[in-house]
Design a protein around this motif. Structure first.
Motif, mmCIF file in Angstrom:
data_model
loop_
_atom_site.group_PDB
_atom_site.id
_atom_site.type_symbol
_atom_site.label_atom_id
_atom_site.label_comp_id
_atom_site.label_asym_id
_atom_site.label_seq_id
_atom_site.Cartn_x
_atom_site.Cartn_y
_atom_site.Cartn_z
ATOM 1 N N TYR A 117 -38.139 -25.222 19.685
ATOM 2 C CA TYR A 117 -39.007 -25.501 18.528
ATOM 3 C C TYR A 117 -38.465 -26.681 17.731
ATOM 4 C CZ TYR A 117 -40.748 -25.006 13.733
ATOM 5 O OH TYR A 117 -41.281 -25.245 12.489
ATOM 6 N N GLY A 118 -39.359 -27.569 17.266
ATOM 7 C CA GLY A 118 -38.912 -28.654 16.394
ATOM 8 C C GLY A 118 -39.619 -29.963 16.682
ATOM 9 N N LYS A 119 -39.028 -31.057 16.192
ATOM 10 C CA LYS A 119 -39.625 -32.391 16.320
ATOM 11 C C LYS A 119 -38.862 -33.203 17.356
ATOM 12 C CE LYS A 119 -41.326 -32.521 11.549
ATOM 13 N NZ LYS A 119 -42.739 -32.349 11.931
ATOM 14 N N TYR A 120 -39.635 -33.936 18.169
ATOM 15 C CA TYR A 120 -39.075 -34.751 19.240
ATOM 16 C C TYR A 120 -39.489 -36.213 19.032
ATOM 17 C CZ TYR A 120 -38.073 -30.400 21.711
ATOM 18 O OH TYR A 120 -37.588 -29.162 22.061
ATOM 19 N N LYS A 121 -38.578 -37.118 19.378
ATOM 20 C CA LYS A 121 -38.870 -38.548 19.239
ATOM 21 C C LYS A 121 -38.969 -39.193 20.611
ATOM 22 C CE LYS A 121 -35.840 -41.752 17.928
ATOM 23 N NZ LYS A 121 -34.927 -42.541 17.071
ATOM 24 N N CYS A 122 -40.082 -39.863 20.844
ATOM 25 C CA CYS A 122 -40.301 -40.633 22.068
ATOM 26 C C CYS A 122 -40.008 -42.100 21.746
ATOM 27 C CB CYS A 122 -41.744 -40.469 22.532
ATOM 28 S SG CYS A 122 -42.215 -41.568 23.888
ATOM 29 N N GLU A 123 -39.075 -42.687 22.467
ATOM 30 C CA GLU A 123 -38.703 -44.086 22.224
ATOM 31 C C GLU A 123 -38.816 -44.874 23.515
ATOM 32 O OE1 GLU A 123 -35.065 -46.731 20.253
ATOM 33 O OE2 GLU A 123 -34.718 -44.637 20.835
ATOM 34 N N VAL A 124 -39.495 -46.021 23.447
ATOM 35 C CA VAL A 124 -39.613 -46.918 24.599
ATOM 36 C C VAL A 124 -38.913 -48.222 24.241
ATOM 37 C CG1 VAL A 124 -41.181 -48.132 26.152
ATOM 38 C CG2 VAL A 124 -41.784 -45.857 25.298
ATOM 39 N N ILE A 125 -37.986 -48.654 25.115
ATOM 40 C CA ILE A 125 -37.190 -49.859 24.877
ATOM 41 C C ILE A 125 -37.496 -50.839 26.001
ATOM 42 C CG2 ILE A 125 -34.860 -50.779 24.576
ATOM 43 C CD1 ILE A 125 -34.068 -47.799 23.902
ATOM 44 N N ASP A 126 -38.070 -51.964 25.622
ATOM 45 C CA ASP A 126 -38.500 -52.974 26.587
ATOM 46 C C ASP A 126 -37.850 -54.303 26.207
ATOM 47 O OD1 ASP A 126 -39.772 -54.434 28.521
ATOM 48 O OD2 ASP A 126 -41.759 -54.364 27.590
ATOM 49 N N GLY A 127 -36.643 -54.548 26.734
ATOM 50 C CA GLY A 127 -35.914 -55.745 26.355
ATOM 51 C C GLY A 127 -35.545 -55.709 24.884
ATOM 52 N N LEU A 128 -36.012 -56.716 24.133
ATOM 53 C CA LEU A 128 -35.743 -56.774 22.691
ATOM 54 C C LEU A 128 -36.767 -55.984 21.886
ATOM 55 C CD1 LEU A 128 -34.757 -60.542 22.317
ATOM 56 C CD2 LEU A 128 -33.249 -58.559 22.507
ATOM 57 N N GLU A 129 -37.804 -55.521 22.554
ATOM 58 C CA GLU A 129 -38.852 -54.765 21.870
ATOM 59 C C GLU A 129 -38.602 -53.262 22.005
ATOM 60 O OE1 GLU A 129 -41.460 -56.118 20.265
ATOM 61 O OE2 GLU A 129 -40.956 -58.202 20.763
ATOM 62 N N ASP A 130 -38.887 -52.526 20.940
ATOM 63 C CA ASP A 130 -38.844 -51.063 21.038
ATOM 64 C C ASP A 130 -39.751 -50.460 19.978
ATOM 65 O OD1 ASP A 130 -37.016 -49.640 18.756
ATOM 66 O OD2 ASP A 130 -36.351 -51.693 19.119
ATOM 67 N N ASP A 131 -40.232 -49.253 20.253
ATOM 68 C CA ASP A 131 -41.086 -48.552 19.294
ATOM 69 C C ASP A 131 -40.938 -47.052 19.547
ATOM 70 O OD1 ASP A 131 -42.784 -48.291 17.167
ATOM 71 O OD2 ASP A 131 -44.625 -48.593 18.327
ATOM 72 N N THR A 132 -41.306 -46.244 18.544
ATOM 73 C CA THR A 132 -41.125 -44.796 18.645
ATOM 74 C C THR A 132 -42.355 -44.049 18.140
ATOM 75 O OG1 THR A 132 -40.139 -44.607 16.434
ATOM 76 C CG2 THR A 132 -38.636 -45.006 18.277
ATOM 77 N N ALA A 133 -42.434 -42.775 18.534
ATOM 78 C CA ALA A 133 -43.437 -41.852 18.015
ATOM 79 C C ALA A 133 -42.796 -40.472 17.967
ATOM 80 C CB ALA A 133 -44.683 -41.831 18.902
ATOM 81 N N VAL A 134 -43.254 -39.622 17.044
ATOM 82 C CA VAL A 134 -42.676 -38.287 16.867
ATOM 83 C C VAL A 134 -43.733 -37.229 17.158
ATOM 84 C CG1 VAL A 134 -41.638 -36.678 15.221
ATOM 85 C CG2 VAL A 134 -40.974 -39.089 15.190
ATOM 86 N N VAL A 135 -43.337 -36.192 17.928
ATOM 87 C CA VAL A 135 -44.221 -35.093 18.292
ATOM 88 C C VAL A 135 -43.552 -33.778 17.900
ATOM 89 C CG1 VAL A 135 -45.545 -33.999 20.136
ATOM 90 C CG2 VAL A 135 -45.002 -36.437 20.273
ATOM 91 N N SER A 136 -44.315 -32.864 17.305
ATOM 92 C CA SER A 136 -43.787 -31.551 16.925
ATOM 93 C C SER A 136 -44.164 -30.510 17.978
ATOM 94 C CB SER A 136 -44.360 -31.108 15.574
ATOM 95 O OG SER A 136 -43.924 -31.974 14.541
ATOM 96 N N LEU A 137 -43.179 -29.686 18.348
ATOM 97 C CA LEU A 137 -43.437 -28.546 19.229
ATOM 98 C C LEU A 137 -43.356 -27.280 18.390
ATOM 99 C CD1 LEU A 137 -43.852 -27.168 21.959
ATOM 100 C CD2 LEU A 137 -41.379 -27.273 22.322
ATOM 101 N N ASP A 138 -44.494 -26.604 18.241
ATOM 102 C CA ASP A 138 -44.572 -25.369 17.475
ATOM 103 C C ASP A 138 -44.698 -24.192 18.436
ATOM 104 O OD1 ASP A 138 -44.621 -23.743 15.307
ATOM 105 O OD2 ASP A 138 -46.508 -24.470 14.476
ATOM 106 N N LEU A 139 -44.249 -23.025 17.999
ATOM 107 C CA LEU A 139 -44.309 -21.837 18.838
ATOM 108 C C LEU A 139 -45.089 -20.729 18.154
ATOM 109 C CD1 LEU A 139 -40.587 -21.570 20.082
ATOM 110 C CD2 LEU A 139 -42.509 -22.722 21.195
#
Length: 353
Positions: A133-155
């Motif tokens: 249970y909790g929050k997860y961060k998805c991170e994509v790193i493409d050379g000098l570029e990177d970005d993230t998004a957060v997803v919550s898993l609830d039970l």
């Protein structure tokens, strides 16, 4: 001297007039700032919250978009981490770079990428545990570029207040974590307690939450619980000293893979006899969390007080009736009786494994 000063003034004026004539159309223009192109990489999620249950599976949605003009990057990296309850740390979950993939810690062997398309970074978690249970961060790193998004898993599950045989307000934070774990549960989060309060949970004893705060839910304001003239809500003591201060705890549990049942036995039992009776039936004496899960999620109802693993005696009522919790559906608590001399029935739990 006067003549020279006059000459300089005339010369200055003529040059100013010449400048205005040469650049008289400047007022028709505006300043234009030239900026670089927008981000060459973006990451987003179509579903910021996913709901599952213990033992189930879940897909945490995450997709990325690269600039079409960017060449393929075999070293592009996808990284998933789990945020701690206080959001101060990140726990490694999964990393992928090309053909190289690795899962970490308790997630090992239970996580993989969905790979539904070339820009899909979604994470699949199997055999979900309470700790997932909790929050997860998805991170994509493409050379000098990177970005993230957060997803919550609830039970799906239930929050229940808990204190041990020692009595109320006897648990520091580490004790609270162990107490919940021993009852097949984890320390609840604020969001879980808040949802339980909205569902009617009313408890006038403060308890630990997983972020180190101490709170308690009140649906019926009264004098001993913050005052009868206050509004309903979750009362908050704030962040407390995890080592020195002692409170009760709010635990959270979810579905289980097994069978919870009241053992039919010809006579009442002491605690030790109850433990042995469950073992003889190929089971183990049930835990408090298992009783709450059976009551809340399966509608289990039994008007017989029985021993549980922590030495308490309780019984679950989902259909209120005379002599069996006539006013409300609840798990009724009969205390922590003398284990040797008091006799009751027993609730057992048999795992599917």
């Amino acid at each position: 001297m006067t003549f020279l000063l006059f000459f300089l003034l005339v010369l200055s004026k003529s040059r100013a007039d010449s400048f205005e004539e040469a650049y008289s159309d400047l007022e028709h223009y505006r300043t234009i700032y030239i900026s670089e192109n927008g981000p060459r990489l973006s990451v987003d999620t179509a579903q910021p919250k996913v709901i599952s249950q213990r033992g189930g599976n879940a897909t945490l949605q995450c997709k990325f978009n690269r600039d079409p003009s960017s060449p393929p990057n075999p070293k592009m990296r996808i990284k998933w981490t789990k945020l701690t309850s206080d959001y101060l740390k990140e726990i490694d979950v999964f990393v992928a770079m090309g053909f190289h993939k690795k899962s970490y810690g308790r997630f090992h062997g239970r996580v993989h990428l969905q790979d539904a398309s070339k820009n899909d970074a979604s994470l699949v978690i199997t055999d979900i545990t309470l700790e997932d249970y909790g929050k997860y961060k998805c991170e994509v790193i493409d050379g000098l570029e990177d970005d993230t998004a957060v997803v919550s898993l609830d039970l799906e599950g239930i929050v229940f207040p808990y204190f041990p045989r020692l009595g109320r307000y006897n648990l520091n934070f580490a004790d609270a974590e162990k107490a919940c774990r021993d009852q097949d549960a984890t320390v609840a989060s604020f969001d879980q307690l808040y949802d339980a309060w909205r569902d009617g949970l009313d408890w006038c004893n403060a308890g630990w939450l997983n972020d180190g705060s101490v709170q308690y839910p009140i649906t019926k304001p009264r004098e001993p619980c913050g005052g009868k003239n206050t509004i309903p809500g979750v009362r908050n003591y704030g962040m407390r000293d995890k080592q020195k201060e002692r409170y009760d705890v709010f635990c959270f549990t979810s579905n289980y893979k097994g069978r919870f049942y009241y053992l039919i036995h010809p006579f009442k039992l002491s605690y030790d006899e109850a433990v042995q009776a469950c073992q003889k039936d190929g089971a183990q004496i049930a835990k408090v969390g298992q009783m709450y899960a059976a009551w809340k999620l399966l509608g289990y109802d039994r008007c017989d007080a029985g021993w549980l693993a922590d030495g308490s005696v309780r019984y679950p009522i989902s259909r209120p009736r005379r002599r069996c919790s006539p006013t409300e559906a609840a798990v009724r608590f009969s205390g922590f009786p003398d284990k040797k001399h008091k006799l009751y029935g027993v609730y057992c739990y048999k795992s599917d494994n």
